[in-house]
Structures are given as C-alpha cells and as structure tokens.
Design a protein around this motif. Structure first.
Motif, PDB file in Angstrom:
ATOM      1  N   ASN A 392       5.473   6.841 -22.471  1.00  0.00           N
ATOM      2  CA  ASN A 392       6.157   6.915 -23.766  1.00  0.00           C
ATOM      3  C   ASN A 392       7.672   6.795 -23.575  1.00  0.00           C
ATOM      4  OD1 ASN A 392       6.792   9.340 -22.618  1.00  0.00           O
ATOM      5  ND2 ASN A 392       5.914  10.621 -24.242  1.00  0.00           N
ATOM      6  N   ASP A 393       8.072   6.300 -22.404  1.00  0.00           N
ATOM      7  CA  ASP A 393       9.487   6.101 -22.096  1.00  0.00           C
ATOM      8  C   ASP A 393       9.986   4.835 -22.797  1.00  0.00           C
ATOM      9  OD1 ASP A 393      11.991   5.655 -21.068  1.00  0.00           O
ATOM     10  OD2 ASP A 393      11.391   5.703 -18.965  1.00  0.00           O
ATOM     11  N   PRO A 394      10.838   4.974 -23.826  1.00  0.00           N
ATOM     12  CA  PRO A 394      11.303   3.796 -24.579  1.00  0.00           C
ATOM     13  C   PRO A 394      11.987   2.757 -23.696  1.00  0.00           C
ATOM     14  CG  PRO A 394      11.849   5.813 -25.753  1.00  0.00           C
ATOM     15  CD  PRO A 394      11.380   6.220 -24.388  1.00  0.00           C
ATOM     16  N   GLU A 395      12.776   3.201 -22.727  1.00  0.00           N
ATOM     17  CA  GLU A 395      13.483   2.253 -21.864  1.00  0.00           C
ATOM     18  C   GLU A 395      12.504   1.429 -21.035  1.00  0.00           C
ATOM     19  OE1 GLU A 395      16.525   3.979 -19.492  1.00  0.00           O
ATOM     20  OE2 GLU A 395      17.640   4.802 -21.198  1.00  0.00           O
ATOM     21  N   ARG A 396      11.470   2.077 -20.528  1.00  0.00           N
ATOM     22  CA  ARG A 396      10.466   1.363 -19.740  1.00  0.00           C
ATOM     23  C   ARG A 396       9.699   0.374 -20.626  1.00  0.00           C
ATOM     24  NH1 ARG A 396       8.960  -1.495 -15.629  1.00  0.00           N
ATOM     25  NH2 ARG A 396       6.800  -1.181 -14.937  1.00  0.00           N
ATOM     26  N   LEU A 397       9.352   0.781 -21.825  1.00  0.00           N
ATOM     27  CA  LEU A 397       8.633  -0.102 -22.739  1.00  0.00           C
ATOM     28  C   LEU A 397       9.489  -1.316 -23.116  1.00  0.00           C
ATOM     29  CD1 LEU A 397       6.947   2.548 -25.072  1.00  0.00           C
ATOM     30  CD2 LEU A 397       5.848   1.179 -23.286  1.00  0.00           C
ATOM     31  N   LEU A 398      10.770  -1.090 -23.349  1.00  0.00           N
ATOM     32  CA  LEU A 398      11.669  -2.204 -23.686  1.00  0.00           C
ATOM     33  C   LEU A 398      11.853  -3.139 -22.497  1.00  0.00           C
ATOM     34  CD1 LEU A 398      14.353  -0.351 -25.832  1.00  0.00           C
ATOM     35  CD2 LEU A 398      12.721  -2.070 -26.632  1.00  0.00           C
ATOM     36  N   GLU A 399      11.885  -2.580 -21.312  1.00  0.00           N
ATOM     37  CA  GLU A 399      11.998  -3.404 -20.106  1.00  0.00           C
ATOM     38  C   GLU A 399      10.792  -4.334 -19.969  1.00  0.00           C
ATOM     39  OE1 GLU A 399      11.821  -2.738 -15.250  1.00  0.00           O
ATOM     40  OE2 GLU A 399      12.420  -1.072 -16.559  1.00  0.00           O
ATOM     41  N   THR A 456      12.750  -4.799 -32.545  1.00  0.00           N
ATOM     42  CA  THR A 456      12.864  -4.161 -33.858  1.00  0.00           C
ATOM     43  C   THR A 456      11.515  -3.607 -34.303  1.00  0.00           C
ATOM     44  OG1 THR A 456      14.670  -5.632 -34.504  1.00  0.00           O
ATOM     45  CG2 THR A 456      13.481  -4.524 -36.285  1.00  0.00           C
ATOM     46  N   LEU A 457      10.449  -4.384 -34.078  1.00  0.00           N
ATOM     47  CA  LEU A 457       9.105  -3.938 -34.455  1.00  0.00           C
ATOM     48  C   LEU A 457       8.681  -2.716 -33.639  1.00  0.00           C
ATOM     49  CD1 LEU A 457       7.422  -7.464 -34.687  1.00  0.00           C
ATOM     50  CD2 LEU A 457       7.923  -5.942 -36.608  1.00  0.00           C
ATOM     51  N   LEU A 458       8.998  -2.728 -32.332  1.00  0.00           N
ATOM     52  CA  LEU A 458       8.629  -1.602 -31.471  1.00  0.00           C
ATOM     53  C   LEU A 458       9.417  -0.347 -31.860  1.00  0.00           C
ATOM     54  CD1 LEU A 458       7.192  -0.359 -29.041  1.00  0.00           C
ATOM     55  CD2 LEU A 458       9.047  -1.246 -27.594  1.00  0.00           C
ATOM     56  N   GLU A 459      10.716  -0.490 -32.064  1.00  0.00           N
ATOM     57  CA  GLU A 459      11.535   0.678 -32.403  1.00  0.00           C
ATOM     58  C   GLU A 459      11.095   1.305 -33.716  1.00  0.00           C
ATOM     59  OE1 GLU A 459      15.460  -0.979 -32.172  1.00  0.00           O
ATOM     60  OE2 GLU A 459      15.691  -0.439 -30.041  1.00  0.00           O
ATOM     61  N   GLY A 467       6.814   9.909 -29.866  1.00  0.00           N
ATOM     62  CA  GLY A 467       6.065  10.208 -28.647  1.00  0.00           C
ATOM     63  C   GLY A 467       4.936   9.231 -28.360  1.00  0.00           C
ATOM     64  N   LEU A 468       4.868   8.116 -29.092  1.00  0.00           N
ATOM     65  CA  LEU A 468       3.809   7.126 -28.890  1.00  0.00           C
ATOM     66  C   LEU A 468       3.771   6.669 -27.439  1.00  0.00           C
ATOM     67  CD1 LEU A 468       1.654   5.142 -30.028  1.00  0.00           C
ATOM     68  CD2 LEU A 468       3.543   3.537 -30.463  1.00  0.00           C
ATOM     69  N   SER A 469       2.608   6.788 -26.835  1.00  0.00           N
ATOM     70  CA  SER A 469       2.410   6.371 -25.446  1.00  0.00           C
ATOM     71  C   SER A 469       1.580   5.096 -25.418  1.00  0.00           C
ATOM     72  CB  SER A 469       1.702   7.479 -24.659  1.00  0.00           C
ATOM     73  OG  SER A 469       1.516   7.098 -23.306  1.00  0.00           O
ATOM     74  N   LEU A 470       2.064   4.093 -24.679  1.00  0.00           N
ATOM     75  CA  LEU A 470       1.383   2.799 -24.598  1.00  0.00           C
ATOM     76  C   LEU A 470       0.929   2.519 -23.179  1.00  0.00           C
ATOM     77  CD1 LEU A 470       3.765   0.556 -26.770  1.00  0.00           C
ATOM     78  CD2 LEU A 470       1.710   1.784 -27.512  1.00  0.00           C
ATOM     79  N   ARG A 471      -0.146   1.719 -23.055  1.00  0.00           N
ATOM     80  CA  ARG A 471      -0.626   1.252 -21.766  1.00  0.00           C
ATOM     81  C   ARG A 471      -0.606  -0.274 -21.688  1.00  0.00           C
ATOM     82  NH1 ARG A 471      -4.899   3.088 -19.601  1.00  0.00           N
ATOM     83  NH2 ARG A 471      -5.032   5.088 -20.671  1.00  0.00           N
ATOM     84  N   LEU A 472      -0.260  -0.932 -22.782  1.00  0.00           N
ATOM     85  CA  LEU A 472      -0.126  -2.394 -22.800  1.00  0.00           C
ATOM     86  C   LEU A 472       0.916  -2.762 -23.833  1.00  0.00           C
ATOM     87  CD1 LEU A 472      -2.865  -5.138 -22.860  1.00  0.00           C
ATOM     88  CD2 LEU A 472      -1.192  -5.042 -24.713  1.00  0.00           C
ATOM     89  N   ILE A 473       1.739  -3.753 -23.492  1.00  0.00           N
ATOM     90  CA  ILE A 473       2.712  -4.252 -24.450  1.00  0.00           C
ATOM     91  C   ILE A 473       2.898  -5.747 -24.202  1.00  0.00           C
ATOM     92  CG2 ILE A 473       4.830  -3.905 -23.094  1.00  0.00           C
ATOM     93  CD1 ILE A 473       6.069  -2.789 -25.724  1.00  0.00           C
TER      94      ILE A 473
END
Length: 484
Positions: A392-399, A456-459, A467-473
């Motif tokens: 759920n780390d926003p920086e990791r998801l954006l990366e 923008t859609l993710l944010e 706290g949304l946790s993802l396993r695929l993006i």
C-alpha cells in the motif's frame, strides 16, 4: 496439456463414435454417474474448492506427489489468505450456477422424455449440425504448433547451468514458470511462491528477466520464420505455422521438416521446442504436448484419426476450456470429448444450440486451418502490467505504474498506434480486479501523458480507499488509431 497414452489412443480408436456411425449407447446418465455428479456439487463444503485450487497442475503427467495430496497442500498453505477467500467465493458462485443448471436439466428432461417425438427431433437436428460441420473439415494443410519447453526456466538454465536437474521457479512472489523438476511436485506458473514452497520445500527461486526472455523469443521466432514467414505468434514462447508450402517447395516430408526446425532451434539457441502437427490449429496445439519435452507428434490427416484422437480426450485438455466450463460440462455428464456426441441431446436441451455447435467441433476435431499474423485492425488495446507482493506504499505503486506507462509507450511506438482511452488496471491484495479509465479528446501515445492520466486515476482511488493494498498494477491504451 496432458497427452493421451498409447493405450488411450487405441481405446479411443476402437470405441469411437461419430455422426457417420451413430452411437447406440444409452443417452441418459446412469444413476451411479448421476450420484457422482451430485456428490461433486453437494459434498463436503471444500471438496470442489480443493480441486479448484489444484489449478492447471491437475492431471499433469510425471507428478511425484498424488494429485489429491497436491490439492490438500495448496489448500492448507492458502487457508486464511486473501487468495483463499477469493477462490472460495468463486467456488461458491460456480456451485450455485451448477446447482441451478442441474435443476434446469431435471425440469427439461421431465418435459422432453428420452425417445419421445421432441427428443428425436432434437437428435435429428444435432445430427444435421454435425454433418454440416463435417463438410467444413480441411485436411489439406500441415499446421504446426511450436511450444518452447519451460521457456523462461530454460533461459535461466543457460545463464546458470548449476540449476540443471534442480527444482526451481522463476519469479519472486508469483512464479512465471517452474522447472520440470518443480512441476513434478505441482508447482506451476501463476502460483504464489509460498504455496510452491509448501509443495516443494527445496524449491529454488530466481528473479525473472523479461528483457532476456524477449531477446530469446526473437531468436526463436526468426528460426520459425524460415519455415513459414507468415506465422502466427501466440506468445513469447509459442507460435502456429503452416509448413505445407515449405514441404512442397523443398520436396521434403513434414516429419523431416519438423525435425530440422527442432535441430536448428536447439543448436542455434541452446533451447528446445516441442511440436505438434495436425490438420488444424486446435489439434496441433493439443499434439504439441504429446511428447514434451523436446519431441514432436503428428496426427494423421484423416477424419477418422481426428475423431479418434479427440474421443477419449478430457474436455479440460481442449484449448480454451477452463475450470468453470469443465465443471459445468462434468455436471452434465461430459468428461471427455467423446461424451459430447453421446449426450448431444442433453447438451442442446440445457445449454442450447450455440454451445452444442462449438462442443461438436471439439468432438469432431474440427477447427481453423488458417495461420496468419493477427490483423492490425483487430487490435483493441496495448497494455502492460506488473505483479508483485501486496503493498500500500503509494511511492512504490507510482514507480511500478511509471514502468508500465513507459513500456506501453514503447509498444505503441513500435506498433505505430495511438489511442484515446487510457485505463488503470489494478488487482487488490484480496485478488479483486478492477479498472478505472478516462477517455481523452485527442490521441495519446507518450509515456508522460499515459502516466499522468493513470496517476490521477490511481491517486483518486487511494483517496477514496485509504490504505488500499495492491498486488498488480498496469496501464492500457485503447480506442486505437493506426498511424502506420
């Protein structure tokens, strides 16, 4: 997919039935078989879930563990996880669907008794459909399906020969492939690493290297194109070829042609390929699994050989038949492709004429004999995704999203497409998949634009689901325009 043994082929040949040779066996399911179908739906709450969680490993040859033991270990290792809960929900949904279908089947069979006028009329209609399909059979082509052996794993073996003979998987968090030694224990692609390690405690895991796999794929495909420049690439590690013209022009038989293709792949790339040869794409794909690894199989180009080949084949072995379809067909009493003909009236009554037609194609072994690259105008979208350990780390998801956007832009440039609709693709930690999209007024193709829109859609999603946790993006561009 699992191959037929010699004994199974002989059994299929001796007992095959087809439209030209009417089946005299009773069409109804025996009470014993009906009870077995009902038990598969109404047994202990987790019985169907146990089988479901076995996934693609179910029925594979060469397993060191009993399949029931593999299913049990996957079940126990997954219990309590979000993956387990997602699979349980799916299993319950399918169970309800099967129960409703069984109720509908009972109602229809009461209304249309076997041997009555309506039953005979449906039987006649099904027979006519089968005859019509038979008239479309093309036996004139040598269609080939090439399937690289444990492709990602084989590339890793070239990089690190010390892995030879060891049970290893490629990928961290989720396996993208497993060595044959690991597959013997039920490990497979798409499996969570912790589950694979529960099946095979001595499993070695290595990180994947997609760039190396793409490069190896290009080398292999360049060899395939020597035999058919118009091949249809199905994925990085498989392709369909039509070698009819190659054989005719060079005055060489198809068996020698395929042996030469395999030799060139082995000597020039250090990899091996298994090949199936048949009159159409479906039969060739099934055949490529017959003599794995590093083997070839050819089905004789006669109608009777095609029908016999399919007769004893479990329906799950047919390309495109997944776990849900398999379970629905099993509830109807259809275990093998040969059962389709025997139960054709039942299928028509419960599923309808449309489903009966494609099932009869399986029974007869009839499919397309046309091999050609995908047409550009048929392309719907260009996308990339990343699978990873839930975060759920926003920086990791954006990366990771930025990496997806960069790759989509590279693909669009390479393919000469631009698009108007940009989509964010996500899979939550509980395995629930969702998408969010935005349509632009103009066409986009640049990485910065794709990333800006999907960011923008993710944010927004992170704002409404703290706290949304993802396993695929991933990112996808659709509503394409061809700029070539």
């Amino acid at each position: 997919m699992e191959s037929l043994s010699v004994d199974e082929q002989q059994a299929a040949s001796s007992s095959s039935t087809s439209p030209s040779a009417p089946d005299t066996r009773p069409t109804s399911i025996s009470p014993q078989k009906r009870r077995r179908v009902e038990d598969s739906t109404n047994a202990a709450p987790h019985a169907s879930l146990l089988k479901r969680m076995g996934g693609p490993s179910a029925g594979k040859a060469g397993l060191a563990l009993d399949q029931a033991e593999i299913n049990r270990r996957i079940y126990e290792a997954s219990k309590g996880s979000k993956y387990f809960e997602n699979e349980r929900r799916n299993d319950e949904r399918i169970t309800r669907k099967v129960e409703a279908m069984l109720a509908r089947m009972d109602e229809r069979l009461r209304a249309v008794p076997e041997g009555g006028p309506e039953w005979l009329a449906i039987e006649k209609k099904a027979d006519a459909l089968a005859s019509k399909l038979e008239s479309t059979r093309d036996l004139s082509r040598h269609i080939v399906h090439c399937d690289m052996d444990q492709f990602y794993g084989a590339v890793e073996l070239k990089r690190d020969p010390s892995l030879k003979g060891k049970a290893f998987g490629v990928g961290k968090g989720v396996l993208v492939t497993a060595s044959y030694e690991a597959r013997a224990y039920g490990c497979r692609s798409g499996m969570a690493t912790y589950i694979a390690e529960a099946l095979c405690p001595h499993l070695i895991t290595v990180p994947n290297d997609m760039q190396a796999y793409v490069a190896a794929s290009q080398d292999v495909m360049s060899i395939f194109r020597r035999f058919d420049s118009n091949l249809a690439q199905a994925s990085l590690d498989e392709a369909y070829l039509d070698v009819t013209d190659h054989c005719r022009i060079n005055g060489v038989g198809v068996d020698d042609t395929i042996a030469e293709l395999r030799r060139q792949v082995r000597e020039e790339t250090g990899l091996t390929v298994s090949v199936g040869v048949a009159p159409n794409t479906m039969l060739a794909k099934i055949g490529s699994d017959k003599n794995k690894p590093d083997g070839q199989f050819r089905l004789e180009a006669t109608a009777s050989d095609c029908i016999d080949f399919m007769h004893a084949l479990p329906v799950r072995k047919v390309p495109g038949v997944g776990r849900v379809t398999e379970r629905i067909l099993q509830a109807l009493g259809v275990e093998t492709c040969g059962d389709i003909w025997r139960l054709r009236v039942r299928i028509a009554l419960v599923l309808g004429d449309g489903d009966l037609e494609w099932l009869l194609r399986y029974n007869l072994g009839i499919a397309s004999s046309i091999v050609e690259p995908g047409k550009r105008e048929e392309r719907k979208s260009v996308g990339r995704e990343h699978t990873f350990q839930p975060t759920n780390d926003p920086e990791r998801l954006l990366e990771l999203l930025r990496e997806s956007a960069d790759r989509v832009a590279e693909d669009l440039k390479k393919l000469d497409f631009v698009g108007k609709r940009v989509t964010l693709t996500c899979k939550a930690a509980d395995f629930q998949r969702f998408t969010r999209d935005q349509t632009q007024t103009g066409y986009v193709s640049q990485a910065d634009d794709i990333f800006r829109i999907t960011r923008t859609l993710l944010e927004h999603e992170l704002k409404i689901q703290p706290g949304l946790s993802l396993r695929l993006i991933g990112a996808r561009v659709s509503t394409l325009k061809d700029v070539r």
